[in-house]
Motif scaffolding. Sequence first.
Motif, PDB file in Angstrom:
ATOM      1  N   THR A 123       0.862  -1.183   0.000  1.00  0.00           N
ATOM      2  CA  THR A 123       0.000   0.000   0.000  1.00  0.00           C
ATOM      3  C   THR A 123       0.899   1.233   0.000  1.00  0.00           C
ATOM      4  N   LYS A 124       0.289   2.414  -0.053  1.00  0.00           N
ATOM      5  CA  LYS A 124       1.072   3.649  -0.070  1.00  0.00           C
ATOM      6  C   LYS A 124       1.867   3.809   1.220  1.00  0.00           C
ATOM      7  N   ASP A 125       1.231   3.443   2.359  1.00  0.00           N
ATOM      8  CA  ASP A 125       1.874   3.664   3.655  1.00  0.00           C
ATOM      9  C   ASP A 125       2.818   2.536   4.064  1.00  0.00           C
ATOM     10  N   LYS A 126       2.490   1.310   3.665  1.00  0.00           N
ATOM     11  CA  LYS A 126       3.265   0.170   4.139  1.00  0.00           C
ATOM     12  C   LYS A 126       3.900  -0.566   2.962  1.00  0.00           C
ATOM     13  N   PRO A 127       5.159  -0.959   3.125  1.00  0.00           N
ATOM     14  CA  PRO A 127       5.814  -1.740   2.062  1.00  0.00           C
ATOM     15  C   PRO A 127       5.339  -3.199   2.108  1.00  0.00           C
ATOM     16  N   LEU A 128       5.786  -3.950   1.128  1.00  0.00           N
ATOM     17  CA  LEU A 128       5.447  -5.371   1.028  1.00  0.00           C
ATOM     18  C   LEU A 128       5.961  -6.099   2.273  1.00  0.00           C
ATOM     19  N   LYS A 129       5.092  -6.930   2.906  1.00  0.00           N
ATOM     20  CA  LYS A 129       5.448  -7.604   4.152  1.00  0.00           C
ATOM     21  C   LYS A 129       5.335  -9.112   3.965  1.00  0.00           C
ATOM     22  N   LYS A 130       6.336  -9.834   4.439  1.00  0.00           N
ATOM     23  CA  LYS A 130       6.323 -11.287   4.343  1.00  0.00           C
ATOM     24  C   LYS A 130       5.686 -11.854   5.624  1.00  0.00           C
ATOM     25  N   VAL A 131       4.749 -12.790   5.472  1.00  0.00           N
ATOM     26  CA  VAL A 131       4.084 -13.424   6.598  1.00  0.00           C
ATOM     27  C   VAL A 131       4.408 -14.915   6.560  1.00  0.00           C
ATOM     28  N   ILE A 132       4.790 -15.459   7.705  1.00  0.00           N
ATOM     29  CA  ILE A 132       5.125 -16.880   7.800  1.00  0.00           C
ATOM     30  C   ILE A 132       4.014 -17.593   8.558  1.00  0.00           C
ATOM     31  N   THR A 133       3.549 -18.698   7.987  1.00  0.00           N
ATOM     32  CA  THR A 133       2.570 -19.537   8.663  1.00  0.00           C
ATOM     33  C   THR A 133       3.247 -20.863   8.981  1.00  0.00           C
ATOM     34  N   VAL A 134       3.204 -21.242  10.258  1.00  0.00           N
ATOM     35  CA  VAL A 134       3.886 -22.444  10.721  1.00  0.00           C
ATOM     36  C   VAL A 134       2.873 -23.362  11.402  1.00  0.00           C
ATOM     37  N   ASP A 135       2.948 -24.656  11.106  1.00  0.00           N
ATOM     38  CA  ASP A 135       2.127 -25.647  11.806  1.00  0.00           C
ATOM     39  C   ASP A 135       2.932 -26.175  12.991  1.00  0.00           C
ATOM     40  N   LYS A 136       2.353 -26.100  14.185  1.00  0.00           N
ATOM     41  CA  LYS A 136       2.999 -26.621  15.387  1.00  0.00           C
ATOM     42  C   LYS A 136       2.054 -27.587  16.082  1.00  0.00           C
ATOM     43  N   LYS A 137       2.637 -28.503  16.849  1.00  0.00           N
ATOM     44  CA  LYS A 137       1.841 -29.454  17.619  1.00  0.00           C
ATOM     45  C   LYS A 137       1.438 -28.833  18.952  1.00  0.00           C
ATOM     46  N   GLN A 138       0.274 -29.234  19.437  1.00  0.00           N
ATOM     47  CA  GLN A 138      -0.160 -28.847  20.773  1.00  0.00           C
ATOM     48  C   GLN A 138      -0.742 -30.086  21.447  1.00  0.00           C
ATOM     49  N   ARG A 139      -0.190 -30.429  22.604  1.00  0.00           N
ATOM     50  CA  ARG A 139      -0.740 -31.530  23.390  1.00  0.00           C
ATOM     51  C   ARG A 139      -1.946 -31.030  24.167  1.00  0.00           C
ATOM     52  N   ILE A 140      -2.937 -31.885  24.324  1.00  0.00           N
ATOM     53  CA  ILE A 140      -4.148 -31.535  25.062  1.00  0.00           C
ATOM     54  C   ILE A 140      -4.390 -32.611  26.114  1.00  0.00           C
ATOM     55  N   TYR A 141      -4.534 -32.180  27.349  1.00  0.00           N
ATOM     56  CA  TYR A 141      -4.912 -33.071  28.440  1.00  0.00           C
ATOM     57  C   TYR A 141      -6.352 -32.732  28.801  1.00  0.00           C
ATOM     58  N   GLU A 142      -7.246 -33.677  28.575  1.00  0.00           N
ATOM     59  CA  GLU A 142      -8.654 -33.445  28.884  1.00  0.00           C
ATOM     60  C   GLU A 142      -9.039 -34.282  30.096  1.00  0.00           C
ATOM     61  N   ILE A 143      -9.420 -33.622  31.169  1.00  0.00           N
ATOM     62  CA  ILE A 143      -9.825 -34.287  32.404  1.00  0.00           C
ATOM     63  C   ILE A 143     -11.319 -34.536  32.315  1.00  0.00           C
ATOM     64  N   VAL A 144     -11.713 -35.801  32.404  1.00  0.00           N
ATOM     65  CA  VAL A 144     -13.104 -36.197  32.203  1.00  0.00           C
ATOM     66  C   VAL A 144     -13.569 -36.999  33.411  1.00  0.00           C
ATOM     67  N   TYR A 145     -14.800 -36.769  33.846  1.00  0.00           N
ATOM     68  CA  TYR A 145     -15.373 -37.617  34.885  1.00  0.00           C
ATOM     69  C   TYR A 145     -16.833 -37.858  34.585  1.00  0.00           C
ATOM     70  N   ARG A 146     -17.278 -39.043  34.996  1.00  0.00           N
ATOM     71  CA  ARG A 146     -18.665 -39.434  34.756  1.00  0.00           C
ATOM     72  C   ARG A 146     -19.596 -38.635  35.654  1.00  0.00           C
ATOM     73  N   TYR A 147     -20.757 -38.347  35.114  1.00  0.00           N
ATOM     74  CA  TYR A 147     -21.778 -37.676  35.911  1.00  0.00           C
ATOM     75  C   TYR A 147     -22.271 -38.655  36.970  1.00  0.00           C
ATOM     76  N   ASN A 148     -22.445 -38.171  38.171  1.00  0.00           N
ATOM     77  CA  ASN A 148     -22.967 -38.997  39.257  1.00  0.00           C
ATOM     78  C   ASN A 148     -24.126 -38.244  39.905  1.00  0.00           C
ATOM     79  N   SER A 149     -25.176 -38.957  40.214  1.00  0.00           N
ATOM     80  CA  SER A 149     -26.359 -38.302  40.779  1.00  0.00           C
ATOM     81  C   SER A 149     -26.146 -37.871  42.233  1.00  0.00           C
TER      82      SER A 149
END
Length: 190
Positions: A123-149
């Motif tokens: 654009t007039k105000d900003k020069p050409l900009k390089k953008v990097i897109t990277v795929d990274k892993k994310q571990r997920i720990y999901e704590i689950v418990y059964r519903y109890n009455s």
Amino acid sequence: MIYQEKTRDLVAEYISLSLAISKLIEKQEKDWGCFQVKKEGDFSSLYIPSLPSFKLYQNPKSLIYRGYWRQANELPIPTDTKSFPPDFWIKKKQKKVRITQGAESKKVEDREQELIYEFKSETKDKPLKKVITVDKKQRIYEIVYRYNSILEIRVVNQLVANFLKEKIIASIVAVPEGEIFPLVLVSNPE
């Protein structure tokens, strides 16, 4: 009200029970007071008057926990989840997360990661900009418990889930390169 606020209120309301659950998770015995914790083989057991005991097992090689509500002398086989399905468990998953950054903000040196370069238009105000897109892993720990009455069992499950969430987050001291900080979630059974 969100989950964490509910749990914070529970810790303040049930101080003695919270202390016993803390001892349970740290595998320390507590033989005084109303709520007692004992080691039984591979399990740490929480004894609460008028309720079945809560047996907690931790895989010694990982952050995987399983909990069982059983009568006082019943010990399930911790590795046999088909014959003895747990009432409380942690699912460990991982996913790929796409992160987009400007090239000047971070250099990416890992050749195993997929790099996608995009060029934003000039654009007039900003020069050409390089953008990097990277795929990274994310571990997920999901704590689950059964519903109890039974309300008391639900309260204990919520407190155990909160304490385990805090312990898992505190135990993650370093994240390997190519990964982002793991996510620790508590499934809402309601």
